[in-house]
Design a protein around this motif. Structure first.
Motif, PDB file in Angstrom:
ATOM      1  N   TRP A  10      75.602 -88.752  -8.060  1.00 39.82           N
ATOM      2  CA  TRP A  10      76.836 -89.069  -6.641  1.00 39.82           C
ATOM      3  C   TRP A  10      76.768 -90.580  -6.796  1.00 39.82           C
ATOM      4  CZ3 TRP A  10      79.945 -86.354  -3.305  1.00 39.82           C
ATOM      5  CH2 TRP A  10      79.333 -85.026  -3.237  1.00 39.82           C
ATOM      6  N   ALA A  45      71.179 -83.233   0.827  1.00 40.21           N
ATOM      7  CA  ALA A  45      70.654 -82.072   1.308  1.00 40.21           C
ATOM      8  C   ALA A  45      70.888 -82.089   2.536  1.00 40.21           C
ATOM      9  CB  ALA A  45      68.906 -81.984   0.609  1.00 40.21           C
ATOM     10  N   GLY A  46      70.583 -83.600   3.288  1.00 39.58           N
ATOM     11  CA  GLY A  46      70.845 -83.400   4.635  1.00 39.58           C
ATOM     12  C   GLY A  46      71.957 -82.759   4.985  1.00 39.58           C
ATOM     13  N   ALA A  54      73.364 -80.789  -4.553  1.00 41.64           N
ATOM     14  CA  ALA A  54      72.604 -81.255  -5.132  1.00 41.64           C
ATOM     15  C   ALA A  54      71.890 -81.404  -6.730  1.00 41.64           C
ATOM     16  CB  ALA A  54      70.810 -80.944  -4.910  1.00 41.64           C
ATOM     17  N   ARG A  88      76.358 -89.591  -0.783  1.00 37.42           N
ATOM     18  CA  ARG A  88      75.159 -90.344  -1.239  1.00 37.42           C
ATOM     19  C   ARG A  88      73.965 -90.852  -1.157  1.00 37.42           C
ATOM     20  NH1 ARG A  88      79.717 -94.707  -2.354  1.00 37.42           N
ATOM     21  NH2 ARG A  88      80.902 -93.839  -4.938  1.00 37.42           N
ATOM     22  N   ARG A  89      73.482 -90.390   0.007  1.00 34.23           N
ATOM     23  CA  ARG A  89      72.655 -91.123   0.906  1.00 34.23           C
ATOM     24  C   ARG A  89      71.765 -89.519   0.684  1.00 34.23           C
ATOM     25  NH1 ARG A  89      75.424 -93.844   4.535  1.00 34.23           N
ATOM     26  NH2 ARG A  89      75.723 -92.379   5.879  1.00 34.23           N
ATOM     27  N   ASP A  90      72.232 -88.941   1.552  1.00 36.10           N
ATOM     28  CA  ASP A  90      71.332 -87.745   1.766  1.00 36.10           C
ATOM     29  C   ASP A  90      72.420 -86.115   1.643  1.00 36.10           C
ATOM     30  OD1 ASP A  90      69.378 -85.767   2.634  1.00 36.10           O
ATOM     31  OD2 ASP A  90      69.727 -85.844   4.900  1.00 36.10           O
ATOM     32  N   ARG A 131      78.131 -90.449   3.120  1.00 38.74           N
ATOM     33  CA  ARG A 131      77.255 -89.713   3.613  1.00 38.74           C
ATOM     34  C   ARG A 131      76.002 -89.126   2.400  1.00 38.74           C
ATOM     35  NH1 ARG A 131      79.211 -87.070   8.939  1.00 38.74           N
ATOM     36  NH2 ARG A 131      77.346 -86.249   8.863  1.00 38.74           N
TER      37      ARG A 131
END
Length: 515
Positions: free
Chosen positions: A368, A341-342, A364, A337-339, A335
Motif C-alpha cells: 500500500w 485486514a481491518g 494483505a 494503508r493503515r489496516d 484506511r
C-alpha cells in the motif's frame, strides 16, 4: 400644453408600440398579443400617475431587483420631453413587470430544481393591465407580492439593506467557543456589536461590556433559532462562521430567494419527495399535506449534492456499495494503508482488471505504500451487511449523477445542526418510514420487510407507483411569517445573484435579456 392633455394625446400614439415591446429572450416568453387600442380623449391614467409609476420603479430595490437594470428616466424629462419620458417609463415598467412576474432569471444556470411556468403566469394579461391601469404603480406592487412569502422576505430584505447601507458589521475575531459567563475584552464586545446590528432587543439592553451576560446569551439564542442552528447559546465555529459572513451576503440570499420564488411550476396533488439541501430536511407531501419529515445528511461542499428532479423507482434491500473512484482514492486508500485486514473485515473487497476480467485481490498482498492517490489501480466494493456504508436499504432514482437516498450505519450525525458530510448522496434519518410510504398498496407488511432484511441477500423491488423527487436548494425558509436563513453551503445563492446582475439593462425595444 397641460400635462394631462399631453398624456391623453401621447397614449394613442405611444402605448400600442410599447405593448409590442419584447424585453425578454425570445425563447423565454411567447410573443405578446397586440396592445389594446387606447381611444382618443382622456385616458385611464393621469399624468401624475405616470410620475408615480416612475417613482415606484425607482424602488425596485425593495423587491430584490437592480434599479439600474431598467433605464428609468428622470422626472425632469417629463417637463422637457414628455413624449420621450412617457415612452421610457412604460418601457421600463414593461421590463420590470416581466421580471417580477416571470423571474429575473428565466432559467438559472445549473439549477435543475427551478422550473418556471410562463403559460400559467399569463404575462400578456399583465401587459394589458399595465396599459389600461389607472394607477400602474399599484400593478407593480401586486406583481412584487406574487412570490410565496413575499411580504416577509421583502421586510427582511429592507432590514438587510439597512444594515448594508449602514456599513455592515465587523467580523468577530477568531478564537475558541464563546459561552455564557465568559469574559473576553476583544471577542465578546465584537459579538455584541455584530448582533446589535440585527437585534433591536439587544441594542436596547444594557451593555455588558466584555462579559457574556444573560442579555447577550438571549440574543445569541434568538439568532441561532432564526438561522436554523442548534440553539445552545454557545458561539462555536459554525455559529461564528455564519455570523462573520458579510452583511451583503445575507442581502444577496434574500434577493435570490425572492427571484427563485417567482412563477414556479406548481407540483400538483401527486405524492412527492422534496429534499431541501441546505436545510438538511426531507419532506414527503401529498398536495399541501405533509406525510413525513426527517433530517438528512447531504454532500459536503467539496462533493456537493446536485439539484435535480428525478423519480424514485426502485427499493434495494441489503445493497452492496460500488465505491466511486474519488471515494476510493481520497477516503479509503488511507484506511487501507493503515489496516488492510481491518478493511477486509468490514466487507471491503478489492478488484483488479486483468485481460478484461475482474479479478479479486487480497488486500494483505498489496504494497500500500507504493499506491498513489492519482493512479489508484483498483476497484472497491463493500459487501452488504450491517456495516455497509449504505446501510440496509437504498432508494434508487435513476439520474446522470448516480445520486440516491440511503440508510446509514452511522446515526450520530443526524442530531447535528450542520449536516453536510456525505459524498453527494443523501443519508436518511428515518429510512423505514420512507420505505413504508413507497411500498403503500404493494402488499409489503412489516413481516415481509423484515424477512427481506434478514435474508442478507441483495434484492431489488420495483415500485408500483414511482414518486417524483426534487432535490432543491432553498436557504430562505418562511415559517409563520418569519424568515429563517440557512448557510449558503455551496455558494449557489451567491452565484444566482451574480447571474441576476449580469443581465444588464432591460430594453423593451430589443430582444436582449438576462438568462
Amino acid at each position: 400644453m397641460r400635462r394631462r392633455d399631453a398624456l391623453s394625446g401621447l397614449m394613442v400614439a405611444l402605448l400600442p408600440s410599447i405593448g409590442h415591446g419584447q424585453p425578454f429572450a425570445p425563447e423565454a416568453l411567447p410573443e405578446p398579443p397586440p396592445a389594446p387600442v387606447i381611444p382618443a380623449g382622456p385616458g385611464p391614467q393621469s399624468w401624475d400617475s405616470v410620475f408615480r409609476l416612475a417613482a415606484r420603479l425607482r424602488r425596485l430595490g425593495q423587491d430584490g431587483l437592480d434599479v439600474a437594470a431598467y433605464a428609468i428616466p428622470p422626472d425632469s424629462l417629463g417637463s422637457s420631453e414628455p413624449a420621450t419620458f412617457h415612452a421610457a417609463v412604460y418601457h421600463a415598467a414593461n421590463a420590470a413587470l416581466g421580471d417580477l412576474v416571470l423571474g429575473r432569471l428565466r432559467q438559472p444556470t445549473g439549477r435543475g430544481d427551478i422550473l418556471r411556468d410562463p403559460a400559467g403566469a399569463d404575462f400578456p394579461r399583465w401587459q394589458g393591465e399595465l396599459v389600461g391601469a389607472a394607477e400602474p404603480a399599484g400593478l407593480i406592487d401586486r406583481a412584487a407580492n406574487l412570490p410565496e412569502g413575499a411580504p416577509a422576505l421583502r421586510a427582511e430584505l429592507a432590514k438587510a439593506g439597512g444594515v448594508v447601507a449602514a456599513g455592515g458589521w465587523q467580523p468577530i475575531p477568531p478564537g475558541g467557543t464563546l459561552e455564557p459567563g465568559m469574559e473576553d475584552a476583544a471577542r465578546i464586545p465584537a459579538l455584541r456589536a455584530r448582533l446589535k446590528a440585527e437585534d433591536p432587543v439587544l441594542a436596547a439592553a444594557r451593555d455588558g461590556g466584555a462579559t457574556y451576560d444573560a442579555a447577550l446569551e438571549a440574543a445569541v439564542r434568538r439568532w441561532q433559532a432564526a438561522s436554523g442552528l442548534e440553539v445552545d447559546g454557545k458561539v462555536g465555529p459554525i455559529s461564528q462562521g455564519f455570523l462573520n459572513r458579510p452583511a451583503s451576503a445575507r442581502l444577496g440570499q434574500i434577493r435570490a430567494a425572492l427571484d427563485m420564488r417567482r412563477n414556479p411550476m406548481r407540483p400538483g396533488d401527486e405524492r412527492r419527495i422534496e429534499v431541501n439541501i441546505p436545510d438538511y430536511v426531507l419532506v414527503v407531501q401529498e398536495g399541501e399535506r405533509v406525510l413525513l419529515k426527517m433530517n438528512v445528511i447531504v454532500g459536503k461542499p467539496a462533493r456537493a449534492t446536485p439539484t435535480m428532479r428525478a423519480r424514485l423507482t426502485t427499493i434495494q434491500f441489503n445493497p452492496t456499495w460500488g465505491v466511486p473512484e474519488r471515494n476510493a482514492r481520497e477516503d479509503l486508500l488511507p484506511r487501507f494503508r493503515r489496516d488492510p485486514a481491518g478493511m477486509a473485515a468490514k466487507g471491503f473487497r478489492l478488484y483488479s482488471v486483468v485481460g478484461g476480467e475482474r479479478v479479486e485481490v487480497n488486500p494483505a498482498s498489496v504494497d500500500w505504500s507504493s499506491i498513489r492517490q492519482d493512479r489508484f489501480p483498483y476497484l472497491i466494493r463493500q459487501d452488504a451487511g450491517d456495516g455497509n456504508a449504505l446501510g440496509r436499504i437504498k432508494f434508487i432514482m435513476p439520474n446522470s449523477d448516480d445520486i440516491y437516498l440511503h440508510d446509514t450505519p452511522d446515526r450520530s450525525l443526524f442530531g447535528r445542526p450542520d449536516r453536510a458530510f456525505s459524498s453527494g448522496c443523501i443519508r436518511l434519518a428515518q429510512p423505514n418510514e420512507l420505505l413504508n410510504i413507497a411500498f403503500e398498496g404493494m402488499g409489503w407488511d412489516a413481516g415481509r420487510i423484515q424477512r427481506a432484511y434478514d435474508s442478507r441477500q441483495t434484492q431489488s423491488v420495483g415500485l408500483r407507483r414511482s414518486l417524483p423527487v426534487r432535490l432543491h436548494y432553498t436557504t430562505a425558509v418562511v415559517e409563520g411569517g418569519r424568515v429563517r436563513l440557512r448557510p449558503d453551503i455551496y455558494g449557489l445563492d451567491a452565484a444566482y445573484v451574480r447571474e441576476m446582475d449580469r443581465g444588464g439593462v432591460r430594453m423593451a425595444s430589443s430582444g436582449g435579456a438576462a438568462r
